[in-house]
Design a protein around this motif. Sequence first.
Motif, short mmCIF file in Angstrom:
data_model
loop_
_atom_site.label_atom_id
_atom_site.label_comp_id
_atom_site.label_asym_id
_atom_site.label_seq_id
_atom_site.Cartn_x
_atom_site.Cartn_y
_atom_site.Cartn_z
N GLY A 1 0.80 -1.22 0.00
CA GLY A 1 0.00 0.00 0.00
C GLY A 1 0.83 1.28 0.00
N PRO B 1 14.37 10.00 -0.44
CA PRO B 1 14.77 8.59 -0.48
C PRO B 1 14.13 7.75 0.64
CG PRO B 1 16.69 9.99 -0.72
CD PRO B 1 15.52 10.90 -0.50
N ASN B 2 13.63 6.62 0.25
CA ASN B 2 13.12 5.61 1.19
C ASN B 2 11.94 6.07 2.04
OD1 ASN B 2 14.87 3.39 0.52
ND2 ASN B 2 16.52 4.62 1.38
N THR B 3 11.26 7.13 1.63
CA THR B 3 10.07 7.54 2.37
C THR B 3 8.82 6.89 1.81
OG1 THR B 3 9.84 9.49 0.96
CG2 THR B 3 11.00 9.79 3.06
N TYR C 1 11.08 -6.77 4.62
CA TYR C 1 11.27 -7.06 6.04
C TYR C 1 10.89 -8.52 6.36
CZ TYR C 1 12.92 -3.19 8.73
OH TYR C 1 13.75 -2.28 9.32
N ILE D 1 21.36 3.37 -1.45
CA ILE D 1 20.21 2.67 -2.03
C ILE D 1 18.91 3.36 -1.63
CG2 ILE D 1 19.00 0.45 -2.23
CD1 ILE D 1 21.87 0.40 -3.31
N GLU E 1 -0.04 3.15 3.27
CA GLU E 1 1.18 3.23 4.08
C GLU E 1 1.65 4.67 4.20
OE1 GLU E 1 2.62 0.67 5.59
OE2 GLU E 1 1.17 -0.77 4.79
N ASN F 1 4.91 7.30 5.63
CA ASN F 1 6.36 7.27 5.72
C ASN F 1 6.81 6.85 7.13
OD1 ASN F 1 9.09 7.73 5.66
ND2 ASN F 1 8.90 9.96 5.78
N ARG G 1 10.19 5.87 7.55
CA ARG G 1 11.61 5.65 7.27
C ARG G 1 12.45 5.57 8.54
NH1 ARG G 1 14.93 9.82 3.58
NH2 ARG G 1 15.07 11.02 5.51
N LEU H 1 11.66 4.73 11.57
CA LEU H 1 11.44 3.47 12.27
C LEU H 1 12.16 2.33 11.57
CD1 LEU H 1 9.80 1.76 14.40
CD2 LEU H 1 7.99 1.62 12.67
N PHE H 2 11.99 2.24 10.27
CA PHE H 2 12.60 1.13 9.53
C PHE H 2 14.13 1.20 9.58
CE2 PHE H 2 8.54 1.22 6.83
CZ PHE H 2 7.97 0.22 7.60
N GLN H 3 14.65 2.41 9.52
CA GLN H 3 16.10 2.51 9.41
C GLN H 3 16.80 2.33 10.76
OE1 GLN H 3 16.99 5.84 6.76
NE2 GLN H 3 16.54 4.52 5.01
N ASN I 1 16.89 -0.34 12.19
CA ASN I 1 17.48 -1.68 12.07
C ASN I 1 18.68 -1.72 11.13
OD1 ASN I 1 15.95 -3.48 13.77
ND2 ASN I 1 14.21 -3.03 12.45
N ALA I 2 18.93 -0.61 10.45
CA ALA I 2 20.02 -0.60 9.46
C ALA I 2 21.26 0.02 10.07
CB ALA I 2 19.59 0.18 8.23
N SER I 3 22.39 -0.62 9.89
CA SER I 3 23.58 -0.09 10.55
C SER I 3 24.32 0.95 9.70
CB SER I 3 24.53 -1.22 10.96
OG SER I 3 24.60 -2.18 9.96
N GLY J 1 19.28 9.14 4.55
CA GLY J 1 18.10 8.33 4.26
C GLY J 1 18.36 7.20 3.27
N TYR K 1 20.37 3.68 2.17
CA TYR K 1 21.10 2.54 2.73
C TYR K 1 22.46 2.47 2.04
CZ TYR K 1 16.57 0.99 4.54
OH TYR K 1 15.37 0.91 5.19
N VAL L 1 21.96 -5.31 4.52
CA VAL L 1 21.75 -3.91 4.11
C VAL L 1 20.73 -3.19 5.00
CG1 VAL L 1 21.07 -2.37 2.22
CG2 VAL L 1 22.37 -4.46 1.73
N ARG L 2 19.55 -3.76 5.12
CA ARG L 2 18.45 -3.03 5.78
C ARG L 2 18.24 -3.43 7.23
NH1 ARG L 2 17.83 -5.20 1.65
NH2 ARG L 2 16.41 -6.78 2.43
N PHE L 3 18.67 -4.65 7.57
CA PHE L 3 18.49 -5.15 8.94
C PHE L 3 19.42 -6.34 9.10
CE2 PHE L 3 14.98 -6.33 6.06
CZ PHE L 3 15.35 -7.63 5.80
#
Lengths: 476, 95, 492
Positions: free
Chosen positions: A24, A33-35, A44, A142, B69, B71, B73, B75-77, B79-81, B86, B88, C324-326
């Motif tokens: 969605g 980016p990535n928003t 995930y 990315i 959905e 944004n 970002r 929250l999701f990021q 987990n990214a090191s 913004g 990866y 990469v992401r997690f």
Amino acid sequence: MSWETVIGLEIHAQLATRSKIFSGASTAYGAEPNTQACAVDLGYPGVLPVLNAEAVRLAVRFGLAIGASISERSVFARKNYFYPDLPKGYQISQYELPIVVGGSIRIGLDDGGEKHVAVTRAHLEEDAGKSVHENFDGESGIDLNRAGTPLLEIVSEPELSSAVEAVAYMRTVHQLVRYLGICDGNMQEGSFRCDANVSIRQVGDEQLGTRTELKNLNSFRFIERAINYEIERQIDVIEDGGEVVQETRLYDSDRHETRPMRSKEDANDYRYFPDPDLLPVVLDSNYIETQRAALPELPEARQQRFVQSFGLSRKDAAVLTGSRETADYYEGLVEYLKGEHKLAANWVNGELAAALNRDSTGISEARVTPKLLAGLLQRIVDGTISGKIAKEVFEAIWQGEGEADDIIESRGLRQISDSGELETIIDQVLANNPSQVEQYRGGAHKVLGFLVGQVMKATGGKANPGQVNELLRTKL
Amino acid sequence: MALSKKDIQQIAHLARIEVSDDEIADYVDKLSQIIGLVDQLQQVNTTDVVPMAHPSDMYQRLRDDEVSEVNQRELFQRNASAVTDGLYRVPKVLD
Amino acid sequence: MQRSTIAELSRQLRGGSVTSRALVERYLAAIEALDGSINAFITVCGEQALAAADAADELLQSGQAGPLTGVPLAHKDIFCTTDAPTTCGSRMLEGYVSPFDATAVERLRAAGAVLVGKTNMDEFAMGSSTETSYFGPTGNPWDLNRSPGGSSGGSAAAVAAGMIPAGTGTDTGGSIRQPAALAGVTGFKPTYGRVSRYGMVAFASSLDQAGTLTLTAEDAAILMEAMAGFDPRDSTCADLPVPAYTDALNTSLAGKRIGVPKEFFDAGLDSDNEQCVREAIAVFEEQGATVVEVSLPNLHLSVPAYYIVAPAECSSNLSRFDGVRFGHRHEEVTDLESFYKLTRKEGFGPEVKRRIITGAYVLSAGYYDAYYLKAQQVRQLISEDFKRCFAEVDLLAGPTTPTPAFLLGEKMDDPVQMYLNDIYTIGVNLAGLPGISVPCGLVRGLPVGLQLIGPQFGESAVLNCAHIYQQQTQWHDLVPAISASGSDGDSR
């Protein structure tokens, strides 16, 4: 040795949905980016795809428009490979059972002829994200906003025999997808792009030569140049005693060359298998017939109708039906201007097109609406203004000054049709130009043109040139 | 069927898993056993048997085309090191 | 402290004889006392559990409580939770916190259950012993030198030892039923598509199904009523109404037909196990059911078919773990290929890597037809065998495992022996059927399981039959040596 070229195109058209094919998240272009990458797009752990109904509908629409068969049962498969712009490590695509099978595209050729190019299949798949290389100090960044955008991959048979044909095919498909409203066709934003499979063989050979796949062809000009470059390169390789290697090559528009893509060197074992997270897509005949009934008139049919019903030349009709919006505009215009089809065509393809182009405006957003343009052209038809003055009025309407009649009135542009008024002006001109009058009367009739010009100048262009001519002759 | 070291290296490469020299013998041994187990199927006559991809005989349900959905970002990021602006970060991607 | 069922705790909570806080404190204490030796939990979330218990107690006070309000629960660490890490038993996801709850978690949370901890499991659910966990093996409360089975071994051991009244599990090839059998608890796997897979970290998508590890079939029914049902986020989740499972528990078995597949009683079955299972089946006859012998002629092909399908799907499902992401990330390299390969080499354990490579192999160019397609055809044959049986009978009954719990380390170096331990459970996953394992005896002091299998979406009949059995027998009440009650062989 004489060579012939065999080209097949794989066109990727981003389908004009609001949300992604399996999530969605928004598909809007140009976000930070990535928003616009949600948990599903990011792959995930634990997420699952759910198919967007609109993506299916748009694919079916395309299939019906090209006379293809719509699969009652199609299956999504996973194409497995590692690449940073592919978050799950696989792309959800269709492999053995695509949604659209067969069909053909008619393209016009330069010699005035036409060719039917067979379409092998068109399948739904998800787009990947993008790598950004600038300012990353040896790394890449990315952005996965584009990941999961629905794509229709339209695969042609290898039936195109030159770069020019390939471009003609690409343009025709481009026109069609926009007509159908399934893709915005924006090539700069990557909404419509293609890969080309190019091979050469000796004239008369039955067997296809080894092909290379050209990637990153995002403009009509680059497609033509890349294919021509590649044809020359392959001929050179073979004529120098070498062999063409089957590989993926990237077109570099700055250097105008193609070169092997390192990232694709070992990506030829995609381990496709049916995606166990998705079930077969089943479309019943009811659904398909509903979509068929909802198809708009297609460019080819519309062009034909413009020639037959409006008496337009093939060329004019082709330009007017180049986009659905232009054709709609034209039809809107002639609704107000019964019988003046040619005049209307000239203005849409001429003055209007030039103004749109100058201001980079889409025809649907043009301030000169069909109604406003009709109001102007009506005044040419009834002799109120000349074509030349009309261009001035058009410009004023374009600038938002109002309707044609108001502008003609407020600027005093009405054509002088009162012969008494005109005669006074002519007498004045004749009096001011005695030597030219003398010459005319001595038999040098060519000076008439000069005198007509003087009258027109004196009236500010508002006189009817035919009428001036006639009155001058009488007086002289 | 026994797998060779080369087979293992090739497939491990496809699967992007580093297999070092001291591990390879164990992989060859165990994967050959596993492939030996599954090779039993080669004896089965499956002529005209429709492959079963899925236990469910239902069809794919379709979702309405709605943006649901927002944004997330940040929250999701979490987990990214490696994230910059913004994006990866990964080792340089070659074309 | 005695082990308690959800049904009992729910009655006590609603009756006001106990608070949720008191229960949570009691189970936290049991975990504290026992888990050092059992290692059933990867994460224990005490503070959050107590806070959730307090909220539940308020709800209980207000009289708005449901059957699960305030009931302590553990999730297998494969279910994504926003309030506790979800590791999947892997270094790859060490410390990973999901940005969303799994649907099953969300529903149990909404029903008032209190999450106490996340249980140990084979890494990414790949294993039958809970030994492939990055966080160390789980011991079987009946004998700490033995495995509780797997992959949901943590939940099974925790329930068996009384560290939690119930836990969730997932079952891809037997991962709920087999540990239930080996740890002496009730393990229920519903029909494929009955419980949403959303937020359950995928191992093999066409086989994975969430279920429960409980003391009784009644508890499984209670949990299922909260967990099961349509979820728009899972395309493979069935859009069917969920029956009131608890209402059907006491339906008489008179006139029911129970099939006993002769292939379940092959040479591989321990004779003492067989004895227990035969005796259990006799109970159904006493209850008025008709028992008939049936045949699943392709059952012996289920293990090889499974070890093509499951690795194929897992090899693809686990590609997303790329650093990469997690998840785990290898930091020291500058080229992309080494980055991927080292990240995955370090993040995954040996069994996961073997399965990924096996899966890539069976899908690779030139092998797809011989392996993957062939396995799908065999899957069809196995599924048809079951369908033929269910045209004749209401349920199938047989052993869950060939033997009681094996020693830790016993099969770790022999993957094929480990795989063959799932011979009686795997076919159920290939066909997508509901199945349950209930304790049906002790062999050499270790529990063994009776497996009941129903047709697709026939959960009610499976739970009903298991419940009736548990009304007639006490095997499910036997308490292991290492447990909260601290004594062997006691009733709960």
